[in-house]
Design a protein around this motif. Structure first.
Motif, PDB file in Angstrom:
ATOM      1  N   ALA A  76      -4.944  14.553  20.450  1.00 33.77           N
ATOM      2  CA  ALA A  76      -5.779  15.526  21.098  1.00 33.77           C
ATOM      3  C   ALA A  76      -5.800  16.690  20.114  1.00 33.77           C
ATOM      4  N   GLU A  77      -4.877  16.820  19.171  1.00 29.90           N
ATOM      5  CA  GLU A  77      -4.838  17.834  18.310  1.00 29.90           C
ATOM      6  C   GLU A  77      -5.532  17.555  16.935  1.00 29.90           C
ATOM      7  N   GLY A  78      -6.252  16.360  16.750  1.00 28.43           N
ATOM      8  CA  GLY A  78      -6.657  15.976  15.580  1.00 28.43           C
ATOM      9  C   GLY A  78      -6.028  15.651  14.558  1.00 28.43           C
ATOM     10  N   LEU A  79      -4.866  15.421  14.802  1.00 31.32           N
ATOM     11  CA  LEU A  79      -3.706  15.176  13.728  1.00 31.32           C
ATOM     12  C   LEU A  79      -3.504  13.580  13.555  1.00 31.32           C
ATOM     13  N   LEU A  80      -4.256  12.738  14.192  1.00 32.55           N
ATOM     14  CA  LEU A  80      -3.999  11.368  14.299  1.00 32.55           C
ATOM     15  C   LEU A  80      -5.159  10.636  14.731  1.00 32.55           C
ATOM     16  N   ARG A  81      -5.672   9.766  13.999  1.00 33.64           N
ATOM     17  CA  ARG A  81      -6.857   8.803  14.530  1.00 33.64           C
ATOM     18  C   ARG A  81      -6.485   8.257  15.760  1.00 33.64           C
ATOM     19  N   PRO A  82      -7.714   8.121  16.822  1.00 30.19           N
ATOM     20  CA  PRO A  82      -7.250   7.419  17.951  1.00 30.19           C
ATOM     21  C   PRO A  82      -7.348   6.115  17.880  1.00 30.19           C
ATOM     22  N   ASP A  83      -7.737   5.377  16.872  1.00 32.80           N
ATOM     23  CA  ASP A  83      -7.809   4.056  16.754  1.00 32.80           C
ATOM     24  C   ASP A  83      -6.521   3.478  16.094  1.00 32.80           C
TER      25      ASP A  83
ATOM     26  N   ILE B 129       0.893  -1.059   0.043  1.00 32.24           N
ATOM     27  CA  ILE B 129       0.132   0.038   0.006  1.00 32.24           C
ATOM     28  C   ILE B 129       0.969   1.260  -0.232  1.00 32.24           C
ATOM     29  N   ALA B 130       0.736   1.960  -1.163  1.00 35.42           N
ATOM     30  CA  ALA B 130       1.541   3.232  -1.121  1.00 35.42           C
ATOM     31  C   ALA B 130       0.726   4.491  -0.779  1.00 35.42           C
ATOM     32  N   GLY B 131       1.261   5.118   0.111  1.00 39.03           N
ATOM     33  CA  GLY B 131       0.890   6.722   0.669  1.00 39.03           C
ATOM     34  C   GLY B 131      -0.442   6.516   1.226  1.00 39.03           C
ATOM     35  N   ARG B 132      -1.218   5.436   1.533  1.00 37.98           N
ATOM     36  CA  ARG B 132      -2.370   5.377   2.118  1.00 37.98           C
ATOM     37  C   ARG B 132      -2.440   4.725   3.367  1.00 37.98           C
ATOM     38  N   TYR B 133      -1.262   4.488   4.382  1.00 35.58           N
ATOM     39  CA  TYR B 133      -1.218   4.283   5.509  1.00 35.58           C
ATOM     40  C   TYR B 133       0.296   5.143   5.951  1.00 35.58           C
ATOM     41  N   THR B 134      -0.059   6.468   6.125  1.00 32.21           N
ATOM     42  CA  THR B 134       0.946   7.412   6.746  1.00 32.21           C
ATOM     43  C   THR B 134       0.538   8.109   7.916  1.00 32.21           C
ATOM     44  N   LEU B 135       1.632   8.845   8.624  1.00 34.83           N
ATOM     45  CA  LEU B 135       1.166   9.878   9.626  1.00 34.83           C
ATOM     46  C   LEU B 135       0.358  10.889   9.105  1.00 34.83           C
ATOM     47  N   LEU B 136       0.382  10.975   7.783  1.00 30.55           N
ATOM     48  CA  LEU B 136      -0.410  12.126   7.326  1.00 30.55           C
ATOM     49  C   LEU B 136      -1.905  11.528   6.784  1.00 30.55           C
ATOM     50  N   GLU B 137      -1.954  10.320   6.635  1.00 32.45           N
ATOM     51  CA  GLU B 137      -3.349   9.950   6.259  1.00 32.45           C
ATOM     52  C   GLU B 137      -3.490   8.505   6.390  1.00 32.45           C
ATOM     53  N   GLN B 138      -4.649   7.970   6.945  1.00 28.26           N
ATOM     54  CA  GLN B 138      -4.649   6.433   7.184  1.00 28.26           C
ATOM     55  C   GLN B 138      -6.035   5.635   6.618  1.00 28.26           C
TER      56      GLN B 138
ATOM     57  N   GLY C 184       5.726   4.458   0.394  1.00 28.64           N
ATOM     58  CA  GLY C 184       5.402   5.685   0.365  1.00 28.64           C
ATOM     59  C   GLY C 184       5.018   6.562   1.739  1.00 28.64           C
ATOM     60  N   VAL C 185       5.760   5.973   2.816  1.00 25.00           N
ATOM     61  CA  VAL C 185       5.519   6.486   4.185  1.00 25.00           C
ATOM     62  C   VAL C 185       5.940   8.022   4.324  1.00 25.00           C
ATOM     63  N   PHE C 186       6.534   8.763   3.448  1.00 23.48           N
ATOM     64  CA  PHE C 186       6.785   9.947   3.382  1.00 23.48           C
ATOM     65  C   PHE C 186       5.703  10.838   2.382  1.00 23.48           C
ATOM     66  N   ASN C 187       4.958  10.088   1.951  1.00 20.92           N
ATOM     67  CA  ASN C 187       3.847  10.565   1.034  1.00 20.92           C
ATOM     68  C   ASN C 187       4.619  11.343  -0.217  1.00 20.92           C
ATOM     69  N   SER C 188       5.297  10.568  -0.846  1.00 21.57           N
ATOM     70  CA  SER C 188       6.192  11.179  -2.197  1.00 21.57           C
ATOM     71  C   SER C 188       7.221  12.238  -1.734  1.00 21.57           C
ATOM     72  N   GLY C 189       7.820  12.362  -0.398  1.00 26.14           N
ATOM     73  CA  GLY C 189       8.444  13.435   0.117  1.00 26.14           C
ATOM     74  C   GLY C 189       8.057  14.460   1.022  1.00 26.14           C
TER      75      GLY C 189
END
Length: 325
Positions: A310-317, A186-195, A216-221
């Motif tokens: 808490a900042e809404g930047l990561l899913r709690p699950d 899976i490329a780019g769809r499981y990253t710290l930015l988006e899951q 793609g863990v860095f979302n292309s850079g």
């Protein structure tokens, strides 16, 4: 699947001159640096630089025992000579002459021919893993023709494992649920930015025993530097302002906890129990050494993940190192 991929793999799109030219010496040194850092899984594709990545990777790996590493390449796009394009540049992100064209071919014959052509470029007798590459626009042929051909290659012992690689989590979910693939990439769809892969794909992989390889863990850079900026690519193009703002917010929270955005991105991607390997590309040996050091380091403090939630930047699950935030 009796293959040990290792926690960190080298993605070899950059060996095909992704974004910019890399000379042969730098490409060889990049592979050598990965080997010296303990990397034993290497992933390539005909698509990467119109075969240049495969040629360079195969040449570099001939310095090492074949039994000592795992190599994957991909099928779905075959390369055909295009003499008329020799004076042009490739239009799909690689700084190479357009002397070949990519032709979609997901027929059984196309799969076998593509693998044979990859082996010729690699200069090797076998690859360990073959992945169906980006089949989302050709699903009928992918399911009815390409997958059975891969299944047969595995049954014959030609390859040790088969799978599918895509940016589309829903496509990978269908293969994980309905076929007997060994792994999905899976490329780019499981990253710290988006899951988005968290909802259905990764749970299905756990249920079915399908290994997930995250690329793609860095979302292309965009997540590859401590301070994201507008010059970094996202999805192989410019990052939309909202996406850049989110990356900057992630980086700021990481900095407050004494870690970096790239370190957190690597640690997060590896923490899901379905994930068997994280594949990261590199432009040069220094990037390889940095990524390997980050991957081997202690994970960021657990308080980071709680603050991101808490900042809404990561899913709690989302699973994180040391447990849920």
């Amino acid at each position: 699947m009796e293959l040990t991929l290792g926690a960190l793999g080298l993605g070899c799109a950059q060996l095909g001159n992704l974004y910019r030219e890399v000379d042969d010496g730098t490409a060889a040194a990049t592979v050598a640096a990965a080997w010296d850092a303990g990397v034993r899984y290497f992933d390539t594709a005909p698509h990467y630089g119109l075969g240049l990545s495969e040629r360079r990777l195969g040449a570099a790996l001939r310095a090492y025992p074949r039994a000592g590493y795992v190599l994957s390449t991909k099928v779905g796009r075959r390369l055909e000579p295009d003499p008329a394009g020799a004076g042009r540049r490739d239009t799909e992100g690689f700084a190479v002459p357009a002397d070949h064209r990519r032709v979609w071919d997901l027929s059984a014959d196309g799969v076998r021919r593509s693998l044979d052509e990859s082996l010729a470029r690699l200069g090797l007798e076998r690859v360990d893993v073959v992945l169906l590459h980006d089949p989302e626009e050709h699903m009928a042929a992918a399911v009815a023709e390409a997958y059975p051909a891969l299944h047969e290659l595995r049954a014959q012992g030609v390859v040790r494992a088969i799978g599918v690689g895509s940016k589309r989590w829903d496509v990978l979910h269908r293969f994980a649920r309905d076929t007997d693939v060994d792994l999905v990439m899976i490329a780019g769809r499981y990253t710290l930015l988006e899951q988005p892969a968290l909802d259905e794909l990764l749970p299905e992989c756990e249920r079915r025993g399908v290994r997930a390889v995250v690329a793609g863990v860095f979302n292309s850079g965009l997540l590859a530097e401590e301070r994201p900026h507008a010059g970094l690519p996202y999805e192989y193009g410019a990052a939309p302002p909202a996406v850049l703002d989110r990356a900057r917010a992630l980086a700021a929270t990481c900095a407050r906890h004494g870690t970096s955005l790239p370190a957190a991105a690597l640690a997060f991607a590896a923490a899901h129990p379905a994930v068997t390997s994280v594949v990261v590309g590199a432009q040069d040996p220094d990037q390889v050494r940095r990524n390997a050091a980050l991957a081997a380091a202690e994970p960021p403090p657990k308080e980071l993940w709680a603050d991101l939630v808490a900042e809404g930047l990561l899913r709690p699950d989302a699973p994180v190192p040391g447990g849920t935030p």
